[in-house]
Design a protein around this motif. Structure first.
Motif, PDB file in Angstrom:
ATOM      1  N   UNK A  62       0.708  -1.131  -0.125  1.00 53.37           N
ATOM      2  CA  UNK A  62      -0.178  -0.131   0.056  1.00 53.37           C
ATOM      3  C   UNK A  62       0.884   1.203  -0.014  1.00 53.37           C
ATOM      4  N   UNK A  63       0.748   2.222  -0.954  1.00 53.52           N
ATOM      5  CA  UNK A  63       1.432   3.247  -1.059  1.00 53.52           C
ATOM      6  C   UNK A  63       1.022   4.262  -0.493  1.00 53.52           C
ATOM      7  N   UNK A  64       1.592   5.349   0.106  1.00 55.80           N
ATOM      8  CA  UNK A  64       1.437   6.758   0.748  1.00 55.80           C
ATOM      9  C   UNK A  64       1.295   7.676  -0.417  1.00 55.80           C
ATOM     10  N   UNK A  98       3.322   2.524   2.660  1.00 56.99           N
ATOM     11  CA  UNK A  98       2.566   2.743   4.035  1.00 56.99           C
ATOM     12  C   UNK A  98       2.681   1.203   4.882  1.00 56.99           C
ATOM     13  N   UNK A  99       2.210   0.047   4.168  1.00 60.51           N
ATOM     14  CA  UNK A  99       2.059  -1.214   4.810  1.00 60.51           C
ATOM     15  C   UNK A  99       2.186  -2.355   3.589  1.00 60.51           C
ATOM     16  N   UNK A 100       2.222  -3.409   3.908  1.00 66.24           N
ATOM     17  CA  UNK A 100       2.148  -4.716   3.123  1.00 66.24           C
ATOM     18  C   UNK A 100       0.730  -5.336   3.440  1.00 66.24           C
ATOM     19  N   UNK A 101      -0.045  -5.439   2.326  1.00 65.12           N
ATOM     20  CA  UNK A 101      -1.683  -5.929   2.336  1.00 65.12           C
ATOM     21  C   UNK A 101      -1.442  -7.528   2.069  1.00 65.12           C
TER      22      UNK A 101
END
Length: 232
Positions: free
Chosen positions: A144-146, A152-155
């Motif tokens: 997940x990109x900011x 931002x995080x791994x989904x």
């Protein structure tokens, strides 16, 4: 006797990612338009009776095909979106295609459809009251990109699938689903999304990764390589 279905192929788009004057569905691969390969893949299957192609109004590139593999190819004028073109195709199907008959919808730029996958989709989908789509499980790690381009995080990827085509639904149910979406201004990106909005759950039928959509020049080169591997 094999029960056959009709297919709708939305082909009114311009394929802007290629940047040229020729819509991508008419770009040549092994000397034939991409769309010719797509129609051949569909109509060479014993379970497909004919194809309705939704083309752009005043489409100067349409070659005027009337048949492939000795099966009918009909045309209608598509819309400004994929969903509008599919809806136009469904409404233009011959009267012999009844309201509760299943209909395939397949991307014009997905020429590498495997006959075994299509057979499995027809078998599984027609045994279900709703229908089914070809799809592929997500195998890559998802990020997940900011807003700044950083992660931002791994989904989690469990239970995530990539929707492919063909997708198989009953003519009336899909027509109603697409009309409902259009009436409230929702641009559905595939037929399953329209059906999901009706509160139903289409089945997922795993298809080959080689059933890719040609969206860039690199994809076209990949398809030409696939053709060379099987001798054109």
């Amino acid at each position: 006797m094999i029960t056959q279905v009709w297919a709708v192929v939305p082909a009114a788009g311009r394929g802007a990612r290629f940047g040229g004057p020729v819509p991508k569905q008419y770009l040549l691969a092994d000397g034939e338009p991409l769309l010719a390969h797509t129609l051949q893949a569909l109509l060479s299957h014993a379970g497909v009776a004919g194809v309705m192609v939704a083309i752009a109004e005043n489409d100067a590139d349409w070659p005027g095909w009337a048949s492939f593999a000795d099966k009918p190819v009909l045309t209608c004028v598509g819309g400004d979106t994929r969903a509008a073109s599919v809806l136009a195709g469904l409404q233009a199907l011959p009267d012999s295609v009844r309201a509760d008959d299943f209909v395939l919808v397949h991307d014009a730029a997905r020429p590498n459809l495997d006959a075994t996958d299509l057979s499995r989709l027809l078998e599984v989908g027609r045994a279900d009251p709703v229908g089914a789509i070809l799809a592929a499980p997500v195998r890559d790690t998802l990020k997940r990109a900011g807003d700044d381009g950083g992660i931002d995080r791994t989904e989690p990827r469990e239970r995530l699938w990539r929707a492919l085509t063909p997708q198989l639904f009953r003519r009336h149910q899909l027509t109603r689903a697409l009309l409902d979406a259009a009436n409230v201004g929702v641009d559905v990106t595939d037929e399953a999304m329209a059906m999901e909005r009706q509160g139903v759950r289409p089945l997922l039928v795993e298809g080959a990764e080689s059933n890719f959509k040609v969206t860039t020049p690199a994809d076209l080169a990949r398809f030409e390589f696939e053709l060379s591997r099987r001798g054109g």
